[in-house]
Design a protein around this motif. Structure first.
Motif, short mmCIF file in Angstrom:
data_model
loop_
_atom_site.label_atom_id
_atom_site.label_comp_id
_atom_site.label_asym_id
_atom_site.label_seq_id
_atom_site.Cartn_x
_atom_site.Cartn_y
_atom_site.Cartn_z
N GLU A 184 4.74 8.00 15.70
CA GLU A 184 4.90 6.82 14.72
C GLU A 184 6.00 5.93 15.52
O GLU A 184 7.09 6.20 16.00
CB GLU A 184 5.78 7.39 13.51
CG GLU A 184 6.48 6.15 12.60
CD GLU A 184 5.59 5.08 12.29
OE1 GLU A 184 4.59 5.19 11.70
OE2 GLU A 184 6.30 3.99 12.76
N THR A 211 4.67 -0.03 5.00
CA THR A 211 3.97 -0.21 3.78
C THR A 211 4.08 0.87 3.02
O THR A 211 4.43 0.38 1.56
CB THR A 211 2.57 -0.30 3.93
OG1 THR A 211 2.01 -1.16 4.96
CG2 THR A 211 1.95 -1.21 2.70
N SER A 212 4.40 2.02 3.31
CA SER A 212 4.57 3.14 2.38
C SER A 212 5.94 3.27 1.57
O SER A 212 6.18 3.99 0.72
CB SER A 212 4.24 4.46 3.24
OG SER A 212 3.12 4.36 3.78
N LEU A 254 4.33 3.36 -7.85
CA LEU A 254 3.66 4.11 -8.75
C LEU A 254 2.67 5.22 -8.29
O LEU A 254 2.15 4.82 -7.22
CB LEU A 254 3.02 3.04 -9.57
CG LEU A 254 3.70 2.25 -10.45
CD1 LEU A 254 2.88 1.12 -11.11
CD2 LEU A 254 4.42 2.98 -11.66
N THR A 271 -1.21 6.70 -3.79
CA THR A 271 -1.73 7.61 -4.76
C THR A 271 -2.77 8.55 -4.26
O THR A 271 -2.88 9.77 -4.70
CB THR A 271 -2.24 7.03 -6.00
OG1 THR A 271 -1.30 6.15 -6.61
CG2 THR A 271 -2.50 7.85 -7.13
C1 LIG Z 1 3.81 -4.30 -2.63
C2 LIG Z 1 2.70 -3.22 -2.52
C3 LIG Z 1 2.86 -2.31 -3.61
C4 LIG Z 1 2.25 -1.10 -3.71
N1 LIG Z 1 2.25 -0.31 -4.58
C5 LIG Z 1 1.48 0.71 -4.65
C6 LIG Z 1 1.83 1.85 -5.66
O1 LIG Z 1 2.78 1.63 -6.51
N2 LIG Z 1 1.05 2.87 -5.56
C7 LIG Z 1 0.12 3.04 -4.72
O2 LIG Z 1 -0.58 4.16 -4.95
N3 LIG Z 1 -0.07 2.30 -3.81
C8 LIG Z 1 0.63 1.10 -3.53
N4 LIG Z 1 0.55 0.29 -2.55
C9 LIG Z 1 -0.49 0.61 -1.65
C10 LIG Z 1 0.09 1.50 -0.44
O3 LIG Z 1 1.40 1.44 -0.18
C11 LIG Z 1 -0.55 1.45 0.87
O4 LIG Z 1 -2.01 1.47 0.63
C12 LIG Z 1 -0.06 2.58 1.66
O5 LIG Z 1 1.29 2.55 1.85
C13 LIG Z 1 -0.77 2.44 3.08
O6 LIG Z 1 -0.22 3.35 4.00
P1 LIG Z 1 -0.62 3.26 5.63
O7 LIG Z 1 -0.18 4.75 5.98
O8 LIG Z 1 -2.01 3.02 5.74
O9 LIG Z 1 0.43 2.03 6.28
P2 LIG Z 1 1.99 2.23 6.47
O10 LIG Z 1 2.61 2.76 5.83
O11 LIG Z 1 2.08 0.69 6.93
O12 LIG Z 1 1.76 2.88 7.90
C14 LIG Z 1 1.45 2.50 9.17
C15 LIG Z 1 2.32 2.74 10.15
O13 LIG Z 1 1.78 2.65 11.44
C16 LIG Z 1 2.88 2.62 12.49
N5 LIG Z 1 2.45 1.98 13.67
C17 LIG Z 1 1.94 0.65 13.77
N6 LIG Z 1 1.44 0.56 15.34
C18 LIG Z 1 1.68 1.64 15.85
C19 LIG Z 1 1.75 2.07 17.25
N7 LIG Z 1 1.27 1.15 18.14
N8 LIG Z 1 2.12 3.40 17.57
C20 LIG Z 1 2.51 4.38 16.57
N9 LIG Z 1 2.78 3.64 15.50
C21 LIG Z 1 2.22 2.51 15.01
C22 LIG Z 1 3.57 1.61 11.60
O14 LIG Z 1 5.30 1.67 12.39
C23 LIG Z 1 3.50 2.02 10.22
O15 LIG Z 1 4.96 3.19 10.04
C24 LIG Z 1 1.20 -0.82 -2.29
C25 LIG Z 1 1.25 -1.75 -1.41
C26 LIG Z 1 1.94 -2.82 -1.38
C27 LIG Z 1 2.17 -3.76 -0.17
#
Ligand SMILES: Cc1cc2nc3c(=O)[nH]c(=O)nc-3n(C[C@H](O)[C@H](O)[C@H](O)COP(=O)(O)OP(=O)(O)OC[C@H]3O[C@@H](n4cnc5c(N)ncnc54)[C@H](O)[C@@H]3O)c2cc1C
Length: 567
Positions: free
Chosen positions: A43, A51-52, A58, A382
């Protein structure tokens, strides 16, 4: 549990290398490691920091998606809601939500009733084999008087009554991410935060480019590493296409990035959550959280590089202004604790970001000439467990893991690290733990706080306290975290920066700016353990203070001549 950072662990060929430590990458790493696959996860910042960490907190079916007729997605989310409740018993609790019905409400009372009945029906099994503290009643109509009693912040004019329905709330999403990580690590995964994937080494056979390794940089020490693997999974969320751009010239997959802001403020509406759609058709939540109110989210397209993301003052005040028009007890700027911002990594669909589906996609890039490379996009907090399971299944079925027999998936019915047995009652565990492990020098409130954050793992902190009772002291009297948590965060939880510690290991940084005294004290302890020079410690403090998304910082960043955050 110790998330050890031992670079020599990287000198092996992994079966699966996960890039990106948000909830998606962590759930995949957990699934892969539990199935006996040699797994690494890297990471570039901190686990679960992007985003997480910016969600509405919720664990929900997504009532709103019924309007898009996404019944399958809602059913799947409701099924996963139940699983998360059982698997992360200390981190997730039921939350009653009020849907007020006004003269202008669209959909009106009749359609809302149908929608909620459908929601109840799609979660028909929510209370089967569910402990008492996770049971959720069916939705019901309540009178106008009752709405005003339970949600006193809502305007009276035009109010007809309302519905109450239930979802789950994630009490500490940062610790939920960590629980996924710890489950992966306890099954043998190797995990490194502050390590970015910079470039990929490929072999060229018959026009196909197989990825052999990823070249990485530890962004704190500057050291470079090469990590070899059979399969690489790009879980970089909003950065997904940028990561693909390091392998291929023009990635076929494109994202619609949608920016979501929440305002964390002093409590404005009591213990019930409100989901309101105003006269203009704009919907928002007011969610009770840690005796504060979390209000939002916004949903607007974001066209810049994800690294530049920082809340805008105008966007934040527009949200406050819009919400306040529906309230008798408005959000005051002086009561704002912080502004949370995140990017939804949505799959491009040609529709608006608000209407775009929240469903996920798993891409096998073999079809584009890159065997061994997968990307995962979209999804929700979720449904992350299921996305982890589906991704690992797809990898296994693809035949890319040559001659490796993975175990069967067990994540459907197994607890996350720190959680009690799957399906047991957290309330009962808490009451018993408060009795059985009580330490005379640890106040009950602090003990309860530790149980809430660490679950069964809180006993490790108590163990630390038996040797050093002085660490039972609160870091500052007005916030619940104790000194021992700081030691544990560095030595066992891979907290490497002040921000990692304050915002994602302790609770204090999630409740608003913790105050200079707390920041200094935590930094002092970290400096000792991590051997920061005084200059390095000062740099950590100043970066934390400057970047903390308080309303003052947000305002200052947007004033003319000030540059946005970049990394
Ligand atoms: C405003 C908002 C409200 C939401 N509310 C809810 C909710 O209430 N309930 C629900 O179930 N879902 C909700 N969601 C959806 C949910 O949060 C996301 O779908 C989920 O968190 C996505 O996770 P991810 O791991 O795909 O992305 P991220 O959490 O963004 O993780 C991606 C990671 O990749 C890393 N990264 C990027 N480039 C590199 C690289 N080159 N090398 C190493 N690491 C790298 C980043 O640093 C980051 O930590 C919400 C989203 C938003 C924006």
């Amino acid at each position: 549990m110790n998330i050890k950072r031992n670079p020599s662990n990287l000198n092996q060929e992994f079966h699966i290398v996960v890039i990106g430590g948000g909830i998606t990458g962590l759930a995949i790493a957990r699934e892969a490691a539990e199935r006996g696959l040699k797994t690494a996860i890297i990471e570039k910042n901190d686990f679960g920091c992007a985003t997480s960490a910016a969600t509405s907190k919720l664990i929900h079916g997504g009532l709103r998606y019924l309007e898009n007729m996404e019944f399958g997605l809602v059913r799947e989310s409701l099924r996963e809601r139940k699983i998360m409740g059982n698997a992360a018993a200390h981190l997730v609790m039921p939350l009653p939500i009020i849907l007020p019905v006004y003269n202008f409400s669209k959909p009106g009372k009749f359609m809302m009733r149908i929608g909620l009945r459908l929601y109840d029906l799609l979660s028909f099994d929510r209370n089967f084999f569910t402990p008492k503290d996770k049971k959720m009643p069916a939705s019901r109509w309540i009178s106008r008087r009752k709405v005003l009693e339970l949600a006193p912040c809502m305007k009276e004019e035009g109010l007809k009554g309302g519905f109450v329905y239930y979802d789950l709330q994630s009490l500490h999403p940062e610790r939920l991410s960590l629980a996924f990580l710890k489950t992966a690590v306890s099954s043998g995964a190797v995990a490194f935060n502050h390590m970015s994937a910079d470039s990929f080494q490929t072999s060229d056979t018959n026009g196909k480019k197989r990825i052999l390794s990823v070249h990485t940089t530890d962004l704190i020490t500057g050291k470079k590493y090469k990590i070899r693997g059979q399969v690489f999974v790009n879980c970089t969320g909003p950065w997904l296409d940028y990561t693909l751009g390091r392998v291929m010239e023009t990635p076929a997959q494109t994202l619609q990035r949608s920016q979501g802001i929440h305002i964390l403020s002093k409590d404005i509406c009591g213990k019930y959550a409100v989901l309101h759609r105003n006269e203009a058709g704009r919907h928002f939540f007011i969610l009770p959280w840690m005796n504060l109110s979390l209000t939002g989210p916004t949903d607007t397209p974001f066209a810049d590089h994800p690294d530049t993301l920082y809340p805008g003052y105008k966007d934040s005040s527009d949200l406050i202004h819009t919400v306040n028009q529906s309230l008798t007890n408005p959000i005051k700027t002086s009561g704002v604790k912080s502004i949370l911002i995140g990017l939804r990594p949505l799959i491009s669909s040609g529709t608006s970001t608000y209407k775009a589906s929240r469903k996920s996609e798993i891409y096998n890039h073999a079809a584009e000439g890159f065997p061994g490379l997968f990307s995962v996009a979209g999804g929700k907090l979720t449904t992350s467990r299921d996305l982890g399971e589906q991704t690992v299944k797809k990898i296994i079925r693809s035949g890319e893991l040559k001659g490796i027999a993975a175990k069967k998936s067990s994540s459907l019915k197994s607890p996350l690290f720190g959680s009690i047995c799957y399906g047991d009652s957290h309330e009962e565990y808490e009451a018993k733990a408060l009795r059985d492990y009580a330490l005379t020098f640890l106040p009950e409130d602090s003990h309860r706080h530790l149980i809430r954050l660490y679950g069964t793992e809180h006993r490790e902190i108590l163990h630390l306290l038996k040797d050093k009772p002085q660490l039972a002291e609160q870091i500052v009297p007005e916030l619940p975290d104790i000194l021992a948590q700081v030691y544990y965060g560095v030595t066992h939880e891979s907290a490497r920066t002040l921000e990692d510690m304050l915002n994602r290991r302790l609770a204090m940084g999630t409740l608003g700016y913790p105050g200079d005294k707390a920041v200094q004290k935590v930094s002092g302890i970290m400096a000792k353990i991590l051997k920061w020079t005084p200059a390095a410690a000062r740099k950590e403090i100043s970066a934390y203070k400057k970047d903390y998304p308080s309303i003052e910082n947000v305002k200052q960043r947007e004033s003319p001549g000030k540059k946005k955050k970049s990394s």
